[in-house]
Design an enzyme around this catalytic site. Structure first.
Site, PDB file in Angstrom:
ATOM      1  N   CYS A  46     -37.315 -30.900 -23.639  1.00 47.28           N
ATOM      2  CA  CYS A  46     -37.479 -32.286 -24.054  1.00 47.28           C
ATOM      3  C   CYS A  46     -38.035 -32.351 -25.473  1.00 47.28           C
ATOM      4  CB  CYS A  46     -38.358 -33.015 -23.030  1.00 47.28           C
ATOM      5  SG  CYS A  46     -38.111 -34.797 -23.050  1.00 47.28           S
ATOM      6  N   HIS A  82     -35.392 -31.267 -17.955  1.00 49.79           N
ATOM      7  CA  HIS A  82     -36.606 -30.616 -17.456  1.00 49.79           C
ATOM      8  C   HIS A  82     -36.248 -29.644 -16.344  1.00 49.79           C
ATOM      9  CE1 HIS A  82     -39.565 -33.086 -19.611  1.00 49.79           C
ATOM     10  NE2 HIS A  82     -38.637 -34.022 -19.542  1.00 49.79           N
ATOM     11  N   GLU A 115     -38.163 -27.613 -15.022  1.00 50.02           N
ATOM     12  CA  GLU A 115     -39.350 -27.383 -14.194  1.00 50.02           C
ATOM     13  C   GLU A 115     -39.458 -28.355 -13.027  1.00 50.02           C
ATOM     14  OE1 GLU A 115     -39.181 -28.668 -17.140  1.00 50.02           O
ATOM     15  OE2 GLU A 115     -40.791 -30.058 -17.638  1.00 50.02           O
TER      16      GLU A 115
END
Ligand code: XMP
Length: 606
Positions: free
Chosen positions: A80, A172, A174
């Site tokens: 990001c 993202h 994660e």
């Protein structure tokens, strides 16, 4: 033993800590670093990850952080904001615009070790305002995204330079909603950085036990036990370190609990052998008195948090335990969502992070054994500590309880943005053939790592889940000032939904308790309780017809850590049963199902 380590530079994004957790789950030690840390500190790492950020824009202005990390040999991967920074540093261009929220498809443009074992099209999770519009000379586009119905996409969703060993993802990896995000992280850590696995949860537990021993010394602790997963696992862990004599538990009935909950909590804690010093206080008068007349969500949260501490201190004095440390089952999202790391925005103030607790923390008077963990890890730890499965798998229940599920209002119609909302909303409604109306009320959400306090849209028509989700996605993209979509579950669509004046009262809480019990019972009867991560029932003081003054919202979600979430589809027979049951309660004017993912909504409405 020396572990291979990865540094995660925390630019304040909601997920910085989550990146570290996910890497640790791959059995590689990951440590959080600050952007201004000196270069020498970064030399010990085999790789560096740059997190997202709420406040820093990679666009135009120079973002202040230690850029000499780019002189290091270690590979760097940015997500990001981090991705945009890498693009910019190596001669690319970042522009305002190209925002995306929620699910998108990543189309890979070529084979690359970062995406080894994955398919050419991968579901990923987005939350950004700015985007990369061009890359520098040594960089390639590794993937682009194509968005849902409109088909428009973004280039440079993944970029890389094998020469510099620098890579960036606009999405993202994660978060759990990037389905193969873990594989992408693993590819970076093992294929690009060359780490070997050596870190385990047992190491973490050993470290925590040592840390708790040295923090607590020979003092006693007083734990606020709500009966939820976090405080119960914290109690078990503290019991292990301190023994039962030095562990005092206090369960406070704040008047915001579920139906019959306090009684059940006391039974459960006793059954777990935590009854040596188990205290109970009914403090509902204190909480409801303090909340009397208050409407604004953050003020309600502060009051609830402060009252917990007031009651705790009063009870500690009464029980002769004033010098005890305060223990809380705080978990990591409580800190991050309160803006508790250096750069994170305050999404909402969690009850265990109000200023008074922050002061006690600074004075070293608070013990928080789970503060680095997410819910999924707390559950893992709980299993290891022998906490029974039915407690471990209880739905998470927020500290402020039903207080954040009982919306309040002055009765004033909040129409400030409605004129900006209506034209694009009408365009989306036409495109998808649904009825959509923006409601003159607001709820809390999170967009691109920032708090949002915006309007919900009420959709009506057939319960066609995919169609409703597509429509909702288009609304978040095309319509400003909207952070939620809900679906009207009644037969006749309301012509006008109007807020009515309401505050926190016992009568409204009792109604919410009944509604919540009905929903929980429905989930259990349909065998869905374990499958659904959490299902808040929310009472909104809004009249949809002349029968009642309260709109009930059912918010079934799937999640793993609560940091992101998707709306869970309930089967139609259950929706019908719940709608009929809820509508039959006295004072209810309508029932709706929340369709919103997180982002752009949060799980709770306040
Ligand atoms: P949101 O609403 O921020 O919620 O998406 C994420 C998760 O956190 C829970 N939550 C809280 N838990 N104290 C808590 O212990 C709080 O103040 C609080 N606020 C939200 C929420 O229920 C969800 O599981």
């Amino acid at each position: 033993m020396v572990h291979d380590k990865i540094a995660v530079v925390d630019f304040g994004g909601q997920y910085a800590h989550l990146i570290a957790t996910k890497i640790r789950r791959l059995r590689v030690l990951a440590e959080i670093r600050q952007p201004e840390d000196p270069t020498e500190l970064f030399e010990q790492y085999k790789g560096i990850v740059l997190s997202g950020s709420p406040s820093l824009s990679a666009f135009g202005e120079d973002s202040a952080y230690n850029k000499s990390i780019y002189d290091l040999e270690a590979p760097i991967l940015g997500f990001c904001f981090g991705h945009q920074e890498i693009a910019k540093h190596y001669g690319g261009e970042v522009v305002h615009g190209g925002r995306e929220w929620g699910a998108a498809d990543l189309h890979l443009t070529r084979d690359h070790p970062l995406f080894a074992g994955l398919s050419r099209r991968e579901p990923v999770w987005m939350s950004h305002f700015d985007s990369v519009a061009a890359v520098g000379p040594d960089f390639d586009e590794l993937g682009y995204t194509a968005l849902g119905a409109g088909g428009e996409g973004h280039r440079y969703a993944a970029i890389g330079s094998d020469r510099h060993r620098r890579y960036g993802f606009q999405f993202h990896p994660e978060v759990d909603d990037t389905v193969h995000g873990e594989a992408m992280l693993a590819n970076f850590i093992f294929n690009i950085c060359g780490c070997t696995r050596s870190w385990t949860m047992e190491h973490y537990l050993d470290e925590q036990r040592e840390r708790l021993k040295s923090q607590i010394g020979d003092r006693s602790v007083f734990l606020l036990a709500s009966g939820g997963v976090d405080s119960t696992v914290a109690a078990k862990l503290l019991g292990l370190v301190l023994g039962s004599e030095r562990l005092h538990l206090l369960h406070i009935d704040n008047g915001l609990m579920r139906k019959d909950e306090s009684r059940q909590v006391l039974e459960t804690l006793s059954a777990l052998g935590l009854d040596r010093h188990l205290n109970f206080v009914d403090a509902s008068d204190a909480f409801l008195g303090a909340l009397d007349g208050v409407v604004e969500p953050e003020r309600k949260r502060r009051i609830i948090g402060d009252t917990f501490i007031e009651v705790f201190e009063r009870e500690a004095r009464r029980l002769g335990a004033s010098d005890h440390l305060l223990a809380q089952g705080t978990i990591y999202p409580d800190t991050i969502e309160t803006g508790g790391t250096k750069r994170a925005d305050t999404i909402k103030t969690h009850h265990n992070r109000v200023p008074i607790v922050q002061e006690m923390l600074a004075a070293g008077r608070v013990v928080e054994p789970l503060v680095d963990l997410y819910k999924v890890e707390v559950r893992e730890l709980g299993e290891q500590l022998g906490v029974p499965a039915d407690l471990i798998w209880r739905h998470p229940f927020p500290g402020p309880g039903l207080g954040v599920r009982l919306l309040c209002s002055t009765g004033h119609e909040d129409r400030d943005h409605i004129d900006d909302i209506e034209p694009p909303l009408a365009a989306v409604s036409r495109q998808f053939g649904v009825c959509a109306q923006a409601l003159p009320i607001r709820s809390v959400g999170v967009k691109a790592d920032l708090r949002s306090y915006e309007h919900p849209v009420l959709l009506s028509g057939a319960f066609d889940w995919n169609r409703l989700q597509e429509t909702a996605g288009a609304i978040y993209r095309e319509v400003p000032h909207i952070n939620r979509c809900i679906w009207w579950a009644g037969a006749v669509r309301p012509q006008h939904v109007r807020p009515v004046a309401a505050t926190v009262t016992r009568a409204r809480l009792d109604l919410l308790r009944e509604a919540d019990a009905l929903v929980m019972d429905g989930l259990r009867r349909h065998g869905l309780y374990r499958d659904i991560w959490q299902c808040p029932t929310v009472l909104v003081p809004a009249a949809c017809d002349d029968r009642g003054q309260e709109l009930v919202i059912i918010r079934p979600i799937r999640s793993e850590r609560g940091m992101t979430a998707t709306a869970a589809q309930l089967p139609e027979p259950l929706v019908a049963e719940l709608t009929a049951g809820l509508a039959a309660l006295d004072g209810i004017s309508g029932v709706a199902i929340d369709l919103t993912s997180k982002p752009p909504g949060t799980i709770e409405w306040e």
